[in-house]
Motif scaffolding. Structure first.
Motif, PDB file in Angstrom:
ATOM      1  N   GLU A 163       0.818  -1.209   0.000  1.00 55.26           N
ATOM      2  CA  GLU A 163       0.000   0.000   0.000  1.00 55.26           C
ATOM      3  C   GLU A 163       0.855   1.262   0.000  1.00 55.26           C
ATOM      4  O   GLU A 163       1.887   1.337   0.672  1.00 55.26           O
ATOM      5  CB  GLU A 163      -0.902   0.005   1.243  1.00 55.26           C
ATOM      6  N   ASN A 164       0.431   2.233  -0.799  1.00 54.21           N
ATOM      7  CA  ASN A 164       1.009   3.580  -0.834  1.00 54.21           C
ATOM      8  C   ASN A 164       2.436   3.659  -1.387  1.00 54.21           C
ATOM      9  O   ASN A 164       3.152   4.615  -1.107  1.00 54.21           O
ATOM     10  CB  ASN A 164       0.978   4.231   0.559  1.00 54.21           C
ATOM     11  N   ARG A 202       4.588   4.744  -4.252  1.00 58.23           N
ATOM     12  CA  ARG A 202       4.369   5.660  -5.369  1.00 58.23           C
ATOM     13  C   ARG A 202       4.698   4.984  -6.710  1.00 58.23           C
ATOM     14  O   ARG A 202       5.671   4.226  -6.805  1.00 58.23           O
ATOM     15  CB  ARG A 202       5.223   6.916  -5.194  1.00 58.23           C
TER      16      ARG A 202
END
Length: 294
Positions: A241-242, A244
């Motif tokens: 998750e998260n 970039r």
């Protein structure tokens, strides 16, 4: 006799390459690995790597028949297992603090970053990893280089074969962020470059140790498994998750070359910049890279 600069296509076996002491930052296409050029194969490799110029010493030119009689003659020697080799880099910016003042902090940052990369890659074997935990280490590296670039740069040159993968990841982060700063990238992009660099070899956590640390040239099937670390790292990190997309792009493209000789897709020129995101997904579906041994 003073060294003579030539274009790379003028290289010939028998020429002795010298390092003119020019910063890699100022001459990134200048080949500076000192030593005797012994074969056309060496020259072809240098050309494929994208170098455009070199300096040679005419007074040290040698006929190849004499080199064959003297196996101990100077030779540039390849770098085993992709070992780092960088010329001295003068500070491209004004230092905010002295080298002596920054060095204690730099040593702590380097040591902490090394341990973090080590624990992150070891944790990968168990499944879940915390990529967000890497951000403070990247920030520390960026800030140290902002204060005085020489401190971390000098530490990155202390080479050791022990736990090479971890030190290499930290060294790449240091040099990549320093160069990104030299190019004038924004603060946000400096952190993206740093995060991409720290994680670029994450996929090696899934490569068998006997291949990763082989003290010899890899066999063709082993080389294919080694090269699979690029997509192994990407496929694991994209599930986190998260992370970039720019970081994922850095991970998946870090072995591509401008001249198209890299992997996994042999991208060339501007294709390296415009790969993300749609064209990469299409390529991945159309041409998966999955060695049978992995």
């Amino acid at each position: 006799m003073d060294p003579v600069k030539i274009i790379i296509t003028e290289l010939k076996p028998g020429m002795f390459i010298v390092n003119p002491g020019i910063s890699w930052l100022r001459a990134p296409l200048l080949y500076m690995q000192e030593g005797l050029i012994t074969s056309q194969e060496e020259i072809d490799t240098i050309v494929r790597q994208g170098f455009a110029e070199a300096y040679h010493d005419p007074s040290r030119f040698r006929q190849m028949d004499s080199f064959a009689k003297d196996p101990d003659a100077d030779h540039p020697g390849g770098l085993a297992n992709g070992d780092d080799d960088f010329s001295d880099w003068p500070d491209p910016r004004t230092s905010l603090v002295s080298l002596d003042e920054e060095m204690p902090q730099a040593k702590a940052i380097y040591s902490d970053s090394f341990e973090h990369v080590k624990s992150l890659m070891q944790a990968a074997q168990g499944g879940a990893i915390d990529v967000a935990a890497s951000q403070p280490y990247v920030e520390s590296i960026v800030n140290s280089l902002n204060r005085n670039v020489d401190a971390l740069i000098s530490l990155s040159k202390l080479k050791s074969s022990d736990e090479y993968t971890y030190t290499h990841s930290v060294n790449v982060t240091i040099f990549a962020v320093a160069y990104a700063h030299y190019l004038g990238l924004s603060e946000d992009n400096l952190h993206l470059v740093g995060m991409s660099s720290l994680l670029h070899d994450f996929g090696k956590a899934f490569v068998p140790q006997e291949i990763l640390n082989a003290p010899r040239r890899l066999l063709p099937n082993e080389q294919e498994i080694m090269q699979s670390h690029v997509l192994l790292g990407y496929n694991h990190l994209k599930k986190v998750e998260n992370v970039r997309p720019e970081v994922l792009q850095g991970v998946v493209q870090h072995h591509e070359r401008h001249n198209g000789t890299g992997y996994p897709y042999g991208l060339s020129g501007k294709k390296n910049r415009h790969l993300w995101p749609h064209s990469f997904r299409e390529r991945q579906l159309r041409r998966p890279f999955s060695p049978k041994s992995v």
